[in-house]
Design an enzyme around this catalytic site. Structure first.
Site, short mmCIF file in Angstrom:
data_model
loop_
_atom_site.label_atom_id
_atom_site.label_comp_id
_atom_site.label_asym_id
_atom_site.label_seq_id
_atom_site.Cartn_x
_atom_site.Cartn_y
_atom_site.Cartn_z
N TYR A 36 0.83 -1.21 0.00
CA TYR A 36 0.00 0.00 0.00
C TYR A 36 0.86 1.26 0.00
O TYR A 36 0.72 2.11 -0.88
CB TYR A 36 -0.92 -0.03 1.23
CG TYR A 36 -1.95 1.06 1.25
CD1 TYR A 36 -3.02 1.04 0.37
CD2 TYR A 36 -1.85 2.12 2.16
CE1 TYR A 36 -3.98 2.06 0.39
CE2 TYR A 36 -2.80 3.13 2.18
CZ TYR A 36 -3.87 3.09 1.29
OH TYR A 36 -4.80 4.09 1.32
N PHE A 56 -14.46 0.40 16.63
CA PHE A 56 -14.87 0.85 17.97
C PHE A 56 -16.38 1.13 18.02
O PHE A 56 -17.06 0.78 18.99
CB PHE A 56 -14.11 2.12 18.39
CG PHE A 56 -12.66 1.88 18.79
CD1 PHE A 56 -12.11 0.60 18.80
CD2 PHE A 56 -11.86 2.94 19.18
CE1 PHE A 56 -10.77 0.39 19.17
CE2 PHE A 56 -10.53 2.74 19.57
CZ PHE A 56 -10.00 1.47 19.55
N1 UDP Z 1 -6.41 0.09 15.84
C1 UDP Z 1 -6.88 -0.25 17.10
N2 UDP Z 1 -7.94 -1.10 17.19
C2 UDP Z 1 -8.57 -1.62 16.10
C3 UDP Z 1 -8.10 -1.26 14.82
C4 UDP Z 1 -7.01 -0.41 14.73
O1 UDP Z 1 -6.35 0.19 18.13
O2 UDP Z 1 -9.54 -2.39 16.27
C5 UDP Z 1 -5.29 1.04 15.76
C6 UDP Z 1 -4.14 0.62 14.84
O3 UDP Z 1 -3.18 -0.09 15.59
C7 UDP Z 1 -3.60 1.96 14.36
C8 UDP Z 1 -4.82 2.87 14.40
O4 UDP Z 1 -5.80 2.22 15.18
O5 UDP Z 1 -2.63 2.45 15.27
C9 UDP Z 1 -5.39 3.16 13.04
O6 UDP Z 1 -5.58 1.94 12.38
P1 UDP Z 1 -6.51 1.80 11.11
O7 UDP Z 1 -6.52 0.34 10.75
O8 UDP Z 1 -7.82 2.45 11.34
O9 UDP Z 1 -5.82 2.64 9.95
P2 UDP Z 1 -4.30 3.04 9.61
O10 UDP Z 1 -4.17 4.44 10.10
O11 UDP Z 1 -3.36 2.11 10.33
O12 UDP Z 1 -4.24 2.91 8.16
#
Ligand code: UDP
Ligand code: UDP
Length: 276
Positions: A104, A150
């Site tokens: 990605y 969430f």
């Molecule tokens: N994250 C989390 N719980 C979840 C999914 C993601 O704490 O159920 C955290 C993940 O570790 C990251 C942040 O949320 O630090 C954002 O993750 P996401 O998958 O939404 O998108 P990214 O910014 O990584 O593309």
């Protein structure tokens, strides 16, 4: 009686695989194709990088043939695990070229390169937006990203899964602000890249606490394992978007979350207060 010429703007949606050539006649191309949720883009990484490389090449070939202006939604992931905070467009990033997120991150970096090479070599009119985390109604409930996870968990009365350590930060932009920014970029005179995102920055623990407070105070917050190369901090510097597009986000997280909750409750068929 006389007839007046009428100018129509026609928007149409075609469902296709951008890695296959496409023959259509258009004035503008919004090239948004690519899974953006880490679980989805890691599921078939080869297809993800094909989408970013071959898909972008095809959309640029199309733009070249018909003389269309093309906008690419690139990503804050081009900054990788950033060592500069907040991230300006001048920052070149800190990206692992061989990691599980590389299909990605590096895919979008190559897509940006292709955009600029077609611009310089063939005079194609290009626009590049680097979009930061975005959320809103109609997201896939099982998308896997943090806001949708969430909200769905809170509505279902399940624990909110904060991935370790929980101190990592993100900045969340409401979808209508994002769309407004993309249209301004397309219609404006600047190639970009331009960051489009909401600079309000939250740790994942803060996000969990906010969702809990707004949606379901009874749910627990659990720390679970994280995935490799998760960026530790992310926040856009939006000076350029502000100066060049007259754009800034209007919807703060506390206002956007309840709008998304409403839509998720309808789709999950869980009315408010069922678990409270
Ligand atoms: N994250 C989390 N719980 C979840 C999914 C993601 O704490 O159920 C955290 C993940 O570790 C990251 C942040 O949320 O630090 C954002 O993750 P996401 O998958 O939404 O998108 P990214 O910014 O990584 O593309
Ligand atoms: N392409 C497309 N639609 C078009 C024109 C081109 O999908 O209307 C694809 C084409 O299949 C090619 C790619 O875009 O693989 C790049 O096209 P370009 O003309 O830049 O390169 P060339 O075809 O000369 O390799």
């Amino acid at each position: 009686m006389y007839t007046q010429p009428v100018l129509f703007t026609v928007y149409f949606v075609v469902f296709l695989d951008v890695t296959e050539p496409l023959l259509v006649e258009v004035d503008q191309i919004y090239h948004l194709a690519c899974p953006a949720s880490p679980i989805f883009y890691k599921y078939n990484p080869v297809k993800t990088i094909k989408t970013n490389v071959i898909g972008t090449l095809n959309m640029l070939g199309l733009a070249k043939r018909v003389g269309a202006r093309i906008l690419l939604t690139s990503t804050s992931e081009v900054y990788g695990d950033p060592l500069q905070h907040p991230q300006t467009e001048e920052y070149w990033g800190n990206v692992n070229p061989i990691g599980v997120r590389s299909c990605y991150d590096e895919g979008k970096r190559v897509a940006e390169t292709l955009m600029f090479d077609y611009h310089r070599q063939h005079g194609i009119e290009i626009r590049i937006a680097r979009i930061f985390n975005t959320y809103g109604p109609r997201m896939n409930i099982d998308d896997g990203r943090v806001v949708s996870n969430f909200i769905a968990q809170a509505i279902r009365g399940e624990s909110l899964t904060v991935q370790a350590p929980g101190t990592q930060t993100r900045s969340f932009c409401y979808v209508s602000d994002m769309v407004d920014g993309l249209i301004r970029l397309m219609e404006g005179e600047n190639t970009g890249p331009i960051n489009i995102g909401n600079p309000g920055e939250f740790t994942m623990m803060e996000l969990a606490e906010t969702v809990k407070e707004l949606i379901n105070p009874d749910v627990a917050v659990t720390i679970v394992d994280n995935t490799p190369d998760d960026p530790r901090q992310r926040k856009p510097d939006i000076t350029k978007a502000n100066d060049l597009l007259g754009w800034e986000p209007k919807v703060i997280l506390r206002d956007g979350l309840p709008l998304m909750e409403e839509d998720f409750r309808q789709r999950l068929a869980v009315p408010k207060n069922q678990f409270q």
